[in-house]
Write a protein that holds these residues in place. Structure first.
Motif, short mmCIF file in Angstrom:
data_model
loop_
_atom_site.label_atom_id
_atom_site.label_comp_id
_atom_site.label_asym_id
_atom_site.label_seq_id
_atom_site.Cartn_x
_atom_site.Cartn_y
_atom_site.Cartn_z
N SER A 1 0.83 -1.20 0.00
CA SER A 1 0.00 0.00 0.00
C SER A 1 0.87 1.25 0.00
O SER A 1 1.81 1.38 0.78
N ASP A 2 0.54 2.20 -0.88
CA ASP A 2 1.26 3.46 -0.92
C ASP A 2 0.34 4.64 -0.59
O ASP A 2 0.72 5.78 -0.73
N GLU A 3 -0.86 4.34 -0.13
CA GLU A 3 -1.80 5.38 0.23
C GLU A 3 -1.89 5.49 1.75
O GLU A 3 -2.02 4.48 2.44
N PHE A 4 -1.83 6.71 2.26
CA PHE A 4 -1.86 6.97 3.69
C PHE A 4 -3.02 7.89 4.03
O PHE A 4 -3.61 8.50 3.14
N PHE A 5 -3.35 7.98 5.31
CA PHE A 5 -4.36 8.94 5.74
C PHE A 5 -3.95 9.53 7.09
O PHE A 5 -3.28 8.90 7.89
N CYS A 6 -4.37 10.78 7.31
CA CYS A 6 -4.12 11.47 8.56
C CYS A 6 -5.16 11.01 9.57
O CYS A 6 -6.35 11.00 9.28
N LYS A 7 -4.71 10.62 10.76
CA LYS A 7 -5.65 10.13 11.77
C LYS A 7 -6.52 11.25 12.34
O LYS A 7 -7.60 11.00 12.83
N ALA A 8 -6.06 12.48 12.27
CA ALA A 8 -6.82 13.60 12.84
C ALA A 8 -7.95 14.04 11.90
O ALA A 8 -9.11 14.14 12.32
N CYS A 9 -7.62 14.27 10.62
CA CYS A 9 -8.63 14.79 9.69
C CYS A 9 -9.06 13.79 8.64
O CYS A 9 -9.93 14.09 7.82
N GLU A 10 -8.43 12.61 8.61
CA GLU A 10 -8.72 11.54 7.66
C GLU A 10 -8.50 11.94 6.20
O GLU A 10 -9.14 11.42 5.30
N ARG B 1 -6.65 11.70 2.80
CA ARG B 1 -5.90 10.63 2.14
C ARG B 1 -4.87 11.26 1.20
O ARG B 1 -5.14 12.22 0.51
N PHE B 2 -3.69 10.65 1.18
CA PHE B 2 -2.63 11.14 0.31
C PHE B 2 -1.68 9.97 -0.01
O PHE B 2 -1.71 8.94 0.62
N ARG B 3 -0.84 10.20 -1.03
CA ARG B 3 0.16 9.21 -1.42
C ARG B 3 1.55 9.81 -1.17
O ARG B 3 1.75 10.99 -1.28
N ARG B 4 2.48 8.94 -0.85
CA ARG B 4 3.86 9.40 -0.66
C ARG B 4 4.68 9.02 -1.85
O ARG B 4 4.49 8.07 -2.51
#
Length: 98
Positions: free
Chosen positions: A84-93, A95-98
């Motif tokens: 998986s190369d997709e992440f998400f911020c736990k605070a605001c949810e 989604r972004f890729r690195r």
């Protein structure tokens, strides 16, 4: 304050691995225990052989399928985390890729 970032997991990978490996384990368990059940049932007489084989196949399919399915699910989750190369911020949810 620092927010955490976590990977987005696709549950389809773990389900596919669980189903594929679970089916293979179920067939292998059914075949193995059917043969053992037929031998065990044969000691009871000629009528015990098919009964033992049937009972062994059912039990082997269930035990093999569940055991191998669990291992496949864990393997699928591990693969999904690595690929998986997709992440998400736990605070605001977000989604972004690195």
């Amino acid at each position: 304050m620092r927010e955490g970032v976590d990977k987005v997991l696709d549950e389809r990978v773990s389900r596919a691995c669980a189903l594929g490996i679970g089916a293979a384990g179920g067939y292998a368990g059914a075949a193995t225990l059917a043969k053992a059940g037929a031998i065990w049932g044969g000691t009871l007489g000629s009528a015990g052989t098919p009964f033992g084989a049937l009972l062994g196949a059912i039990c082997g399919g269930l035990l093999g399928g569940l055991g191998a399915g669990g291992i496949g699910w864990l393997l699928g989750r591990a693969l999904d985390r690595r690929l998986s190369d997709e992440f998400f911020c736990k605070a605001c949810e977000h989604r972004f890729r690195r």
